[in-house]
Enzyme design. Structure first.
Site, mmCIF file in Angstrom:
data_model
loop_
_atom_site.group_PDB
_atom_site.id
_atom_site.type_symbol
_atom_site.label_atom_id
_atom_site.label_comp_id
_atom_site.label_asym_id
_atom_site.label_seq_id
_atom_site.Cartn_x
_atom_site.Cartn_y
_atom_site.Cartn_z
ATOM 1 N N PHE A 1 3.329 -0.374 -2.218
ATOM 2 C CA PHE A 1 2.781 -0.482 -3.428
ATOM 3 C C PHE A 1 3.911 -0.150 -4.671
ATOM 4 C CE2 PHE A 1 0.595 0.954 -7.561
ATOM 5 C CZ PHE A 1 -0.135 -0.396 -7.939
ATOM 6 N N MET A 2 4.494 1.233 -4.362
ATOM 7 C CA MET A 2 5.411 1.612 -5.370
ATOM 8 C C MET A 2 6.625 0.635 -5.542
ATOM 9 S SD MET A 2 5.442 5.328 -3.582
ATOM 10 C CE MET A 2 6.858 6.487 -4.290
ATOM 11 N N GLU B 1 1.109 -1.101 -0.164
ATOM 12 C CA GLU B 1 -0.135 0.044 0.024
ATOM 13 C C GLU B 1 1.025 1.266 -0.042
ATOM 14 O OE1 GLU B 1 -1.651 1.123 4.097
ATOM 15 O OE2 GLU B 1 -1.386 -1.181 4.317
ATOM 16 N N CYS B 2 0.439 2.377 -0.644
ATOM 17 C CA CYS B 2 1.167 3.426 -0.726
ATOM 18 C C CYS B 2 2.448 3.104 -1.184
ATOM 19 C CB CYS B 2 1.286 4.326 0.654
ATOM 20 S SG CYS B 2 1.540 6.071 0.580
ATOM 21 N N GLY B 3 3.656 3.602 -0.159
ATOM 22 C CA GLY B 3 5.117 3.353 -0.464
ATOM 23 C C GLY B 3 5.251 1.846 -0.885
#
Length: 208
Positions: free
Chosen positions: A183-184, A179-181
């Site tokens: 996911f990156m 999630e968020c970072g």
């Protein structure tokens, strides 16, 4: 109303008079003071755990509050608030019995109440540090990459060969959530604040 970042006493007087003229009490006035600012970065403030001078800064804020706010008036205006009773019926259920959780300076945004509920529900959280080139425990049921600031550590993550290999192996048989970072990091590449691009896990096709 508390007036904030005032430029001068005249600014305070004009603003305060205008607000009080419509029936709102002014219970404090804080002049502009750069020493009260918290350090910032893109997407928000520097996290408390990264701020070496945090306690001294809190002391400065406390001194400012005593000097600039009418604390007695604020307390007199305050009314008790009882939050609605709630439970964990709508909480995020544990994604597995044993959860490999990325946990270091690059991955910091797991809400404490989420982890607390997972443990209360009987799940075991097994932390690992991608920045220390650690891979998720292969005996876990699921791997969880929370948010954070991986772009500040992109070069180190790109060079973490054991972490990268372990994630690829884990993904071949078990689910990974980012999630968020997080996911990156699951994507092909990540561009840092300097504009340099670093290879990420390549488990998904996006680049950020």
């Amino acid at each position: 109303v508390v007036l904030n970042r005032l430029g001068s006493e005249r600014h305070r007087r004009l603003s305060g008079d205008a607000i009080e003229a419509i029936g709102l009490p002014v219970v404090g006035a804080i002049l502009r003071d750069p020493t009260l600012n918290l350090p910032e970065r893109h997407l928000g403030l520097v996290q408390a755990g990264e701020y070496d001078d945090l306690m001294a800064h809190l002391d400065r804020l406390a001194d400012m509050a005593e000097k600039s706010l009418d604390l007695d008036a604020i307390m007199a205006l305050a009314t008790p608030f009882t939050p609605a009773s709630g439970g964990f019926t709508d909480a995020l259920v544990p994604p597995g019995q044993r959860i490999a959780l990325a946990e270091d300076a690059a991955f910091t945004f797991l809400y404490p109440h989420v982890a607390a509920y997972w443990r209360k529900a009987g799940a075991e959280i097994v932390p690992f540090s991608p920045l220390a080139d650690e891979a998720p425990d292969e005996t876990c049921d699921v791997c969880w990459l929370p948010g954070g600031y991986p772009e500040l550590h992109a070069g180190k993550l790109a060079a973490a060969a054991n972490f990268r290999a372990g994630m690829t192996l884990f993904a071949a048989a078990k689910p990974i959530h980012g999630e968020c970072g997080g996911f990156m990091v699951l994507g092909e590449a990540l561009e840092d604040a300097s504009g340099d691009t670093h290879a990420m896990l390549g488990l998904l096709g996006h680049s950020t």
